[in-house]
Write a protein that holds these residues in place. Structure first.
Motif, PDB file in Angstrom:
ATOM      1  N   LEU A 117       0.830  -1.212   0.000  1.00  0.00           N
ATOM      2  CA  LEU A 117       0.000   0.000   0.000  1.00  0.00           C
ATOM      3  C   LEU A 117       0.864   1.262   0.000  1.00  0.00           C
ATOM      4  CD1 LEU A 117      -2.884   1.263   0.455  1.00  0.00           C
ATOM      5  CD2 LEU A 117      -2.380   1.155   2.878  1.00  0.00           C
ATOM      6  N   LEU A 118       1.972   1.219   0.778  1.00  0.00           N
ATOM      7  CA  LEU A 118       2.839   2.394   0.853  1.00  0.00           C
ATOM      8  C   LEU A 118       3.803   2.459  -0.324  1.00  0.00           C
ATOM      9  CD1 LEU A 118       3.622   2.294   4.658  1.00  0.00           C
ATOM     10  CD2 LEU A 118       2.193   3.928   3.465  1.00  0.00           C
ATOM     11  N   ALA A 119       4.192   1.291  -0.818  1.00  0.00           N
ATOM     12  CA  ALA A 119       5.204   1.267  -1.884  1.00  0.00           C
ATOM     13  C   ALA A 119       4.655   1.839  -3.186  1.00  0.00           C
ATOM     14  CB  ALA A 119       5.697  -0.162  -2.095  1.00  0.00           C
ATOM     15  N   VAL A 120       3.384   1.552  -3.482  1.00  0.00           N
ATOM     16  CA  VAL A 120       2.842   1.975  -4.780  1.00  0.00           C
ATOM     17  C   VAL A 120       2.941   3.492  -4.988  1.00  0.00           C
ATOM     18  CG1 VAL A 120       0.733   2.150  -6.149  1.00  0.00           C
ATOM     19  CG2 VAL A 120       1.386  -0.029  -5.144  1.00  0.00           C
ATOM     20  N   PRO A 121       2.389   4.328  -4.066  1.00  0.00           N
ATOM     21  CA  PRO A 121       2.505   5.770  -4.330  1.00  0.00           C
ATOM     22  C   PRO A 121       3.934   6.277  -4.284  1.00  0.00           C
ATOM     23  CG  PRO A 121       1.467   5.370  -2.200  1.00  0.00           C
ATOM     24  CD  PRO A 121       1.573   4.048  -2.871  1.00  0.00           C
ATOM     25  N   LEU A 122       4.780   5.654  -3.444  1.00  0.00           N
ATOM     26  CA  LEU A 122       6.168   6.124  -3.342  1.00  0.00           C
ATOM     27  C   LEU A 122       6.919   5.843  -4.641  1.00  0.00           C
ATOM     28  CD1 LEU A 122       8.098   7.452  -1.375  1.00  0.00           C
ATOM     29  CD2 LEU A 122       8.848   5.190  -0.652  1.00  0.00           C
ATOM     30  N   VAL A 123       6.764   4.621  -5.158  1.00  0.00           N
ATOM     31  CA  VAL A 123       7.425   4.272  -6.417  1.00  0.00           C
ATOM     32  C   VAL A 123       6.868   5.137  -7.549  1.00  0.00           C
ATOM     33  CG1 VAL A 123       7.724   2.452  -8.134  1.00  0.00           C
ATOM     34  CG2 VAL A 123       7.970   1.925  -5.708  1.00  0.00           C
ATOM     35  N   ALA A 124       5.549   5.342  -7.530  1.00  0.00           N
ATOM     36  CA  ALA A 124       4.939   6.170  -8.569  1.00  0.00           C
ATOM     37  C   ALA A 124       5.528   7.573  -8.557  1.00  0.00           C
ATOM     38  CB  ALA A 124       3.424   6.221  -8.371  1.00  0.00           C
ATOM     39  N   ALA A 125       5.715   8.127  -7.344  1.00  0.00           N
ATOM     40  CA  ALA A 125       6.272   9.478  -7.250  1.00  0.00           C
ATOM     41  C   ALA A 125       7.669   9.511  -7.857  1.00  0.00           C
ATOM     42  CB  ALA A 125       6.295   9.927  -5.788  1.00  0.00           C
ATOM     43  N   ALA A 126       8.464   8.477  -7.558  1.00  0.00           N
ATOM     44  CA  ALA A 126       9.827   8.422  -8.092  1.00  0.00           C
ATOM     45  C   ALA A 126       9.804   8.326  -9.614  1.00  0.00           C
ATOM     46  CB  ALA A 126      10.573   7.234  -7.498  1.00  0.00           C
ATOM     47  N   LEU A 127       8.939   7.455 -10.145  1.00  0.00           N
ATOM     48  CA  LEU A 127       8.859   7.300 -11.601  1.00  0.00           C
ATOM     49  C   LEU A 127       8.385   8.587 -12.262  1.00  0.00           C
ATOM     50  CD1 LEU A 127       7.265   3.745 -12.001  1.00  0.00           C
ATOM     51  CD2 LEU A 127       9.617   4.430 -12.455  1.00  0.00           C
ATOM     52  N   LEU A 128       7.369   9.214 -11.658  1.00  0.00           N
ATOM     53  CA  LEU A 128       6.777  10.398 -12.290  1.00  0.00           C
ATOM     54  C   LEU A 128       7.725  11.587 -12.297  1.00  0.00           C
ATOM     55  CD1 LEU A 128       3.158  10.043 -10.950  1.00  0.00           C
ATOM     56  CD2 LEU A 128       3.834  10.103 -13.343  1.00  0.00           C
ATOM     57  N   SER A 129       8.708  11.584 -11.383  1.00  0.00           N
ATOM     58  CA  SER A 129       9.645  12.710 -11.393  1.00  0.00           C
ATOM     59  C   SER A 129      10.555  12.627 -12.620  1.00  0.00           C
ATOM     60  CB  SER A 129      10.471  12.702 -10.107  1.00  0.00           C
ATOM     61  OG  SER A 129      11.286  11.552 -10.088  1.00  0.00           O
ATOM     62  N   ARG A 130      10.550  11.462 -13.298  1.00  0.00           N
ATOM     63  CA  ARG A 130      11.357  11.325 -14.517  1.00  0.00           C
ATOM     64  C   ARG A 130      10.506  11.306 -15.782  1.00  0.00           C
ATOM     65  NH1 ARG A 130      16.441  11.334 -13.662  1.00  0.00           N
ATOM     66  NH2 ARG A 130      16.949  11.058 -11.475  1.00  0.00           N
ATOM     67  N   ALA A 131       9.255  10.828 -15.634  1.00  0.00           N
ATOM     68  CA  ALA A 131       8.425  10.617 -16.822  1.00  0.00           C
ATOM     69  C   ALA A 131       7.720  11.907 -17.237  1.00  0.00           C
ATOM     70  CB  ALA A 131       7.389   9.542 -16.545  1.00  0.00           C
ATOM     71  N   SER A 132       7.257  11.924 -18.480  1.00  0.00           N
ATOM     72  CA  SER A 132       6.453  13.062 -18.921  1.00  0.00           C
ATOM     73  C   SER A 132       5.520  12.569 -20.020  1.00  0.00           C
ATOM     74  CB  SER A 132       7.334  14.200 -19.434  1.00  0.00           C
ATOM     75  OG  SER A 132       8.064  13.734 -20.546  1.00  0.00           O
ATOM     76  N   GLY A 133       4.613  13.436 -20.442  1.00  0.00           N
ATOM     77  CA  GLY A 133       3.727  13.120 -21.553  1.00  0.00           C
ATOM     78  C   GLY A 133       2.825  11.936 -21.280  1.00  0.00           C
ATOM     79  N   ARG A 134       2.679  11.104 -22.303  1.00  0.00           N
ATOM     80  CA  ARG A 134       1.745   9.984 -22.229  1.00  0.00           C
ATOM     81  C   ARG A 134       2.155   8.978 -21.147  1.00  0.00           C
ATOM     82  NH1 ARG A 134      -0.926   8.396 -27.504  1.00  0.00           N
ATOM     83  NH2 ARG A 134      -2.848   9.100 -26.574  1.00  0.00           N
ATOM     84  N   VAL A 135       3.483   8.714 -21.051  1.00  0.00           N
ATOM     85  CA  VAL A 135       3.961   7.761 -20.048  1.00  0.00           C
ATOM     86  C   VAL A 135       3.517   8.198 -18.661  1.00  0.00           C
ATOM     87  CG1 VAL A 135       5.999   6.640 -19.112  1.00  0.00           C
ATOM     88  CG2 VAL A 135       5.948   7.305 -21.510  1.00  0.00           C
ATOM     89  N   ALA A 136       3.681   9.495 -18.378  1.00  0.00           N
ATOM     90  CA  ALA A 136       3.299  10.013 -17.062  1.00  0.00           C
ATOM     91  C   ALA A 136       1.818   9.772 -16.809  1.00  0.00           C
ATOM     92  CB  ALA A 136       3.627  11.506 -16.979  1.00  0.00           C
ATOM     93  N   GLY A 137       0.993  10.012 -17.838  1.00  0.00           N
ATOM     94  CA  GLY A 137      -0.443   9.807 -17.678  1.00  0.00           C
ATOM     95  C   GLY A 137      -0.761   8.363 -17.320  1.00  0.00           C
ATOM     96  N   VAL A 138      -0.079   7.439 -17.990  1.00  0.00           N
ATOM     97  CA  VAL A 138      -0.345   6.017 -17.737  1.00  0.00           C
ATOM     98  C   VAL A 138       0.100   5.637 -16.331  1.00  0.00           C
ATOM     99  CG1 VAL A 138       0.281   3.677 -18.423  1.00  0.00           C
ATOM    100  CG2 VAL A 138      -0.238   5.397 -20.165  1.00  0.00           C
ATOM    101  N   VAL A 139       1.324   6.069 -15.959  1.00  0.00           N
ATOM    102  CA  VAL A 139       1.824   5.741 -14.620  1.00  0.00           C
ATOM    103  C   VAL A 139       0.888   6.301 -13.559  1.00  0.00           C
ATOM    104  CG1 VAL A 139       3.706   6.102 -12.971  1.00  0.00           C
ATOM    105  CG2 VAL A 139       4.223   5.620 -15.363  1.00  0.00           C
TER     106      VAL A 139
END
Lengths: 213, 475
Positions: free
Chosen positions: B6-28
């Motif tokens: 439960l805690l890992a999902v938003p934390l990992v998402a935050a880390a990924l989203l700080s690098r992603a942009s555009g469509r990828v970011a929307g999907v993540v």
């Protein structure tokens, strides 16, 4: 041991009162450094007497974060701003009187609590509590952003001293969280104050008045 | 495991989203939000069946109270995540979406850790993660709101730290070097033996500190600014659930102080702060001129009402207060999300600028009307039921004066809000609003349907869940 820790706690309160009295910003920043170093000395003293090696790490973190990194960040925020508040403000005399009253209040509130402590450091508890209250007062009445943040840091230092004297420090994980927290607060505040300076060309918080009602 | 995921999902998402942009970011973003909500609901169901779950050797622990909050965070974050992509476009996604998920992570951590010291760190973390979101638009007003927000909440939370240090002091002087001295389960076990005076004083500091985060008057001054300046999905989460997390932290200490110093201590303080908050809110809501600030002050009012219910106590008071937290979370998050659409259509947050909302935005306007009626406590919506429970508890507990005062304040706020709502709904349609597709409103319609459900026919298990929470809070 009691004599040393009491004396260090007393010096801590003294730097806090001097911070209330002084008007010049660089002088107050230097007082913050001294105060944080005193806190580190307190941690080292307790570590030496009780053999708690973890407190040495706490002292190191105090020196790095609160005596070195944070004062530099505050210095950057105030770079090029007049050393003293421009307008002739409330006199330091009244602020000192209020601070003195707060010291008395602190003693009245905390003595029944600190009397329960079996630790040899208990004599310093009211001094640390007074330091926290005076810091809170300085924060609430601060006229510019740096003054408010200085007050906040003093408040935090006071609570930290209280934790050291009353319980020899909190569990390591919590302590680490607290350091990280203070660091990030100052970092964020620096970013915001820099933006405020760009927008308003001042760090005087009385000028922030977009939002009312 | 469940709590770690439960805690890992938003934390990992935050880390990924700080690098992603555009469509990828929307999907993540969409994937993470869905997974977080699903895991939150799963946690709630599992806790209902097994009374509590633990992870990392008890460092993370969810009982009925935690599970209730976890489910609310999941629900409100889910709602907000649907609207979030409209606010963060292009390069701005990196300033928005990572902090969105980091914010969700800190809130979930605050309600699932068993260590009250670490809970403190997490609650302060909620401020630090959300301040960037408050200042997302980088206007003078949002800058001022952010500065006030970070300073006042950090000072408030430092007061709560003072309280935590005193609780720890009471704990170790009584019990010596116990293992996990700051775990809530340890404190709960030792509570009857803790020195009353120290715990009482600690509770005052904790209530003032966490009460600042909960937006209780007179520590509420940051709230109307931050909630009205933040982008709508962030306001929805701040008003809907973050305030309740401030109260959650207080609730963790209520059984401790009740056992150590007797129930009157917490009762008097909670009723006092509750009435103060409702008074401040009623004074503003009598004639609101900005609808986002109106919603923000209404949060002060409702959190005050919850505090009143917790003070009245008894099975009805506690269950009513917890149910009210959930009802308010649903209604207020829907309203803040709609306020974002209204602002996009009229380019203003002034009540006087909004005319003919029902014709300009037919779907959003009707939803706004329904959610406002729910918020004002009209049947058939759930807030009516929880308010009846709270005031019923007040009269049953013999707190006649406090209950009557609360009702009068509620009535004043009701009249003022109704007047403002009338002015917004009717008249010649101004602005140039474009209604999003009806499907985009489906999550909000679902939230309102849920409110009707808590108002008319409780789903199976709700009564049991509320009883389980009351048994956690009441010693």
């Amino acid at each position: 041991m009691s004599a040393l820790t009491n004396f260090l706690a007393f010096l801590g309160l003294l730097t806090t009162l001097l911070m209330v009295w002084r008007q010049s910003r660089p002088a107050r920043l230097r007082l913050l450094v001294v105060q944080s170093l005193l806190l580190a000395a307190q941690a080292i003293a307790i570590a030496a007497f009780t053999g708690r090696a973890g407190l040495l790490l706490v002292a190191l973190a105090l020196i790095l974060v609160k005596a070195w990194w944070i004062p530099r960040a505050l210095g950057r925020m105030a770079e090029g701003v007049p050393r003293r508040p421009v307008a002739p403000g409330r006199s330091a005399g009244i602020r000192l009187l209020v601070s003195g009253a707060l010291v008395v209040v602190a003693y009245a509130l905390i003595l029944p609590v600190s009397a329960r402590s079996p630790l040899p450091t208990r004599g310093g508890i009211p001094l640390a509590f007074a330091m926290a209250l005076v810091g809170l007062y300085a924060c609430v009445t601060g006229r510019d952003a740096v003054g408010q943040i200085l007050g906040f840091l003093t408040f935090e230092n006071g609570i930290f001293a209280l934790g050291l004297l009353a319980t020899y420090g909190l569990p390591g994980l919590v302590e680490a969280g607290v350091f990280l927290d203070v660091l990030v607060v100052v970092l964020i505040a620096e970013g915001l104050v820099m933006q405020i300076r760009q927008e308003h060309a001042t760090i005087d918080v009385d000028r922030l008045r977009e939002l009312r009602g | 495991m469940l709590l770690v995921a439960l805690l890992a999902v938003p934390l990992v998402a935050a880390a990924l989203l700080s690098r992603a942009s555009g469509r990828v970011a929307g999907v993540v973003h969409a994937f993470a939000a869905t997974a977080t909500s699903a895991l939150a609901l799963t946690t709630a169901v599992v806790v209902m069946r097994e009374t509590s779950v633990e992870a990392l050797e008890g460092f993370l622990r969810a009982d009925a109270l935690s599970a209730w909050m976890v489910a609310l965070v999941g629900g409100v974050a889910g709602l907000a995540s649907f609207e979030a992509p409209h606010y963060a476009r292009g390069a701005d996604t990196r300033r928005f979406l990572p902090f969105f998920h980091l914010f969700v992570f800190t809130m979930l951590l605050a309600v699932t850790t068993d260590d009250v010291g670490f809970m403190w760190v997490a609650v302060e973390g909620t401020t630090l993660a959300s301040v960037f979101l408050v200042n997302f638009e980088r206007t003078r007003a949002s800058l001022e709101a952010s500065y006030k927000y970070v300073l006042i909440c950090s000072v408030g939370i430092a007061v709560a730290f003072l309280g935590t240090v005193l609780i720890y002091f009471a704990d170790v002087t009584r019990a010596g070097d116990v293992e996990h001295a700051l775990r809530w389960t340890t404190l709960r076990r030792l509570a009857p033996a803790l020195p009353a005076g120290v715990v009482e004083m600690a509770f005052v500091f904790l209530l003032v500190g966490y009460g600042t985060k909960a937006g209780l008057a007179p520590m509420h001054t940051w709230l109307p600014d931050a909630h009205s300046e933040a982008p709508a999905p962030v306001s929805a989460m701040m008003s809907g659930i973050l305030l309740a997390i401030g109260l959650y932290a207080v609730l963790r200490f209520k059984p401790i102080v009740d056992l150590a110093a007797g129930p009157p201590v917490a009762r008097r303080l909670l009723i006092g702060l509750g009435l103060a908050s409702m008074s401040v809110a009623a004074a503003f809501l009598w004639n609101p001129h900005n609808y986002k600030r109106m919603l923000a002050y209404s949060s002060v009012e409702h959190l005050g009402l919850v505090s009143l219910g917790l003070g009245f106590g008894g099975p009805w008071g506690l269950a009513g207060a917890m149910l009210h937290i959930a009802n308010h979370a649903l209604a207020k998050s829907v309203l803040f999300l709609l306020s974002g659409r209204i602002r996009a259509a009229y380019a203003s947050t002034d009540v006087s600028a909004v005319r003919g909302l029902l014709t300009r935005l037919p779907v959003s306007g009707r939803l706004f009307l329904a959610a406002m009626l729910a918020l004002m406590g009209l049947p058939p919506f759930g807030l009516f039921v929880s308010e009846v429970m709270i005031f019923g508890a007040g009269f049953a507990a013999g707190q006649i004066a406090a209950a009557v005062t609360g009702l009068v304040l509620l009535l004043i706020a009701f009249a003022g809000t109704l007047n403002a709502l009338q002015r917004m709904l009717h008249g010649n349609a101004a602005g140039r609003g474009v209604e999003p597709h009806v499907w985009a409103s489906a999550p909000m319609i679902a939230a309102l349907a849920l409110l009707v459900l808590t108002g008319l026919a409780w789903p199976p298990g709700l009564a049991e869940a509320l009883a389980a929470i009351a048994s956690v809070i009441a010693p």
